[in-house]
Design a protein around this motif. Structure first.
Motif, PDB file in Angstrom:
ATOM      1  N   ARG A 145       2.324   1.635  -3.408  1.00  7.08           N
ATOM      2  CA  ARG A 145       1.280   2.100  -4.335  1.00  7.08           C
ATOM      3  C   ARG A 145       1.059   3.599  -4.151  1.00  7.08           C
ATOM      4  O   ARG A 145       0.961   4.340  -5.117  1.00  7.08           O
ATOM      5  CB  ARG A 145      -0.007   1.301  -4.080  1.00  7.08           C
ATOM      6  N   LYS A 146       1.004   4.045  -2.880  1.00 12.01           N
ATOM      7  CA  LYS A 146       0.818   5.477  -2.613  1.00 12.01           C
ATOM      8  C   LYS A 146       1.992   6.286  -3.153  1.00 12.01           C
ATOM      9  O   LYS A 146       1.807   7.347  -3.756  1.00 12.01           O
ATOM     10  CB  LYS A 146       0.664   5.733  -1.114  1.00 12.01           C
ATOM     11  N   ARG A 206       2.516   4.695 -17.562  1.00 12.54           N
ATOM     12  CA  ARG A 206       2.555   4.099 -16.217  1.00 12.54           C
ATOM     13  C   ARG A 206       2.504   2.581 -16.318  1.00 12.54           C
ATOM     14  O   ARG A 206       3.206   1.880 -15.599  1.00 12.54           O
ATOM     15  CB  ARG A 206       1.387   4.607 -15.378  1.00 12.54           C
ATOM     16  N   SER A 261       8.510   0.809  -9.263  1.00 11.66           N
ATOM     17  CA  SER A 261       8.298   0.054  -8.023  1.00 11.66           C
ATOM     18  C   SER A 261       9.636  -0.423  -7.458  1.00 11.66           C
ATOM     19  O   SER A 261       9.872  -0.364  -6.258  1.00 11.66           O
ATOM     20  CB  SER A 261       7.372  -1.135  -8.280  1.00 11.66           C
ATOM     21  N   ASP A 266      -0.967   7.716 -18.176  1.00 12.08           N
ATOM     22  CA  ASP A 266      -1.545   6.433 -17.730  1.00 12.08           C
ATOM     23  C   ASP A 266      -1.016   5.275 -18.569  1.00 12.08           C
ATOM     24  O   ASP A 266      -0.725   4.197 -18.039  1.00 12.08           O
ATOM     25  CB  ASP A 266      -3.079   6.467 -17.809  1.00 12.08           C
ATOM     26  N   SER A 312       0.836  -1.201   0.000  1.00 12.35           N
ATOM     27  CA  SER A 312       0.000   0.000   0.000  1.00 12.35           C
ATOM     28  C   SER A 312       0.873   1.255   0.000  1.00 12.35           C
ATOM     29  O   SER A 312       0.590   2.216  -0.718  1.00 12.35           O
ATOM     30  CB  SER A 312      -0.924  -0.009   1.219  1.00 12.35           C
ATOM     31  N   ASP A 341       1.693   6.403  -6.872  1.00 11.83           N
ATOM     32  CA  ASP A 341       0.636   7.359  -7.238  1.00 11.83           C
ATOM     33  C   ASP A 341       1.153   8.786  -7.118  1.00 11.83           C
ATOM     34  O   ASP A 341       0.898   9.619  -7.993  1.00 11.83           O
ATOM     35  CB  ASP A 341      -0.599   7.173  -6.348  1.00 11.83           C
ATOM     36  N   GLN A 342       1.904   9.052  -6.057  1.00  8.76           N
ATOM     37  CA  GLN A 342       2.448  10.396  -5.855  1.00  8.76           C
ATOM     38  C   GLN A 342       3.434  10.764  -6.955  1.00  8.76           C
ATOM     39  O   GLN A 342       3.451  11.898  -7.436  1.00  8.76           O
ATOM     40  CB  GLN A 342       3.115  10.505  -4.484  1.00  8.76           C
ATOM     41  N   PHE A 345       3.480   9.649 -10.083  1.00  9.09           N
ATOM     42  CA  PHE A 345       2.759   9.945 -11.329  1.00  9.09           C
ATOM     43  C   PHE A 345       1.924  11.222 -11.219  1.00  9.09           C
ATOM     44  O   PHE A 345       1.813  11.971 -12.189  1.00  9.09           O
ATOM     45  CB  PHE A 345       1.906   8.753 -11.756  1.00  9.09           C
ATOM     46  N   GLU A 346       1.369  11.486 -10.053  1.00  9.16           N
ATOM     47  CA  GLU A 346       0.626  12.740  -9.865  1.00  9.16           C
ATOM     48  C   GLU A 346       1.566  13.938  -9.997  1.00  9.16           C
ATOM     49  O   GLU A 346       1.209  14.961 -10.594  1.00  9.16           O
ATOM     50  CB  GLU A 346      -0.057  12.752  -8.496  1.00  9.16           C
ATOM     51  N   LYS A 382      -2.889  13.217 -19.328  1.00  7.64           N
ATOM     52  CA  LYS A 382      -3.276  12.202 -18.350  1.00  7.64           C
ATOM     53  C   LYS A 382      -3.319  10.820 -18.994  1.00  7.64           C
ATOM     54  O   LYS A 382      -2.798   9.854 -18.445  1.00  7.64           O
ATOM     55  CB  LYS A 382      -4.621  12.532 -17.715  1.00  7.64           C
ATOM     56  N   GLU A 433       5.602   1.012 -14.404  1.00  8.25           N
ATOM     57  CA  GLU A 433       5.251   0.704 -13.023  1.00  8.25           C
ATOM     58  C   GLU A 433       6.241  -0.246 -12.354  1.00  8.25           C
ATOM     59  O   GLU A 433       6.663  -0.027 -11.225  1.00  8.25           O
ATOM     60  CB  GLU A 433       3.841   0.115 -12.954  1.00  8.25           C
TER      61      GLU A 433
END
Length: 197
Positions: free
Chosen positions: A79-80, A181, A189, A178, A76, A83-84, A86-87, A174, A185
């Motif tokens: 993943r966060k 990503r 990771s 995506d 988790s 996400d951060q 890519f954001e 976006k 990923e």
């Protein structure tokens, strides 16, 4: 022999036999008691072993659950963090700085199929789509592009939507991010794992 002697002899003989039978019975009882005690000890040992095994299994189960929980928390957190990442990339891509026009041009050219598409952008980007920008796009499409600008903005945050006939191509930042990503990923990771996040 007198009757009395015979009676006494029979009584003595009966008493001896009774004593022998009593001794044998006592020995048998003692033997049964010892076997019973051994059986009780075996049952107790078996129960203790079973309790110990169950206790160990329960302990292993709790350890496994705790390890699973830790793994899920790490996943988790990764993943966060991803996400951060890519954001943040999307946020920086959407900054309308000096490089924004070039990013927009690359997005349009990467999504273009024929070079004759109509370009739809968000309201904020409508002011960048001037004749000079379109000329650069047409030149960038092997010099044979015939891009047109739509007067209707679309609801995206940046990038473009290209339309030719009934075919729409989403070249918004976006969507492009995506898609990237998906391919990046695993690599990201690994980098996040190496940094200890």
């Amino acid at each position: 022999m007198s009757e009395e002697k015979i009676s006494r002899s029979i009584i003595e003989e009966a008493e001896k036999k009774a004593e022998i039978l009593m001794n044998e019975a006592s020995e048998k009882a003692l033997e049964i008691k010892e076997k019973g005690q051994l059986e009780i000890e075996k049952v107790k040992k078996y129960q203790e072993d079973m309790i110990k095994q169950l206790s160990e299994r329960e302990k292993e189960k709790h350890v496994s659950l705790a390890q699973l929980e830790i793994s899920l928390e790490k996943l988790s957190a990764r993943r966060k963090a991803m996400d951060q990442v890519f954001e943040e990339v999307l946020r920086k891509t959407l900054i309308r700085d000096e490089g924004y026009k070039e990013r927009l041009k690359k997005a349009i050219l990467s999504g273009a199929k024929s070079g004759n598409e109509t370009i739809h952008v968000c309201a904020e980007d409508m002011k960048i789509l001037d004749a000079a920008f379109i000329k650069k796009l047409n030149d960038g499409f092997h010099g044979k592009g015939g891009f047109k600008i739509s007067t209707e903005p679309v609801k995206i945050t940046g990038g473009a939507v290209l339309k030719e006939g009934k075919v729409l191509t989403d070249a918004s930042f976006k969507t492009i991010l995506d898609e990237e990503r998906y391919f990046l990923e695993t690599e990201i990771s690994k980098m996040i794992s190496e940094t200890g996040s």
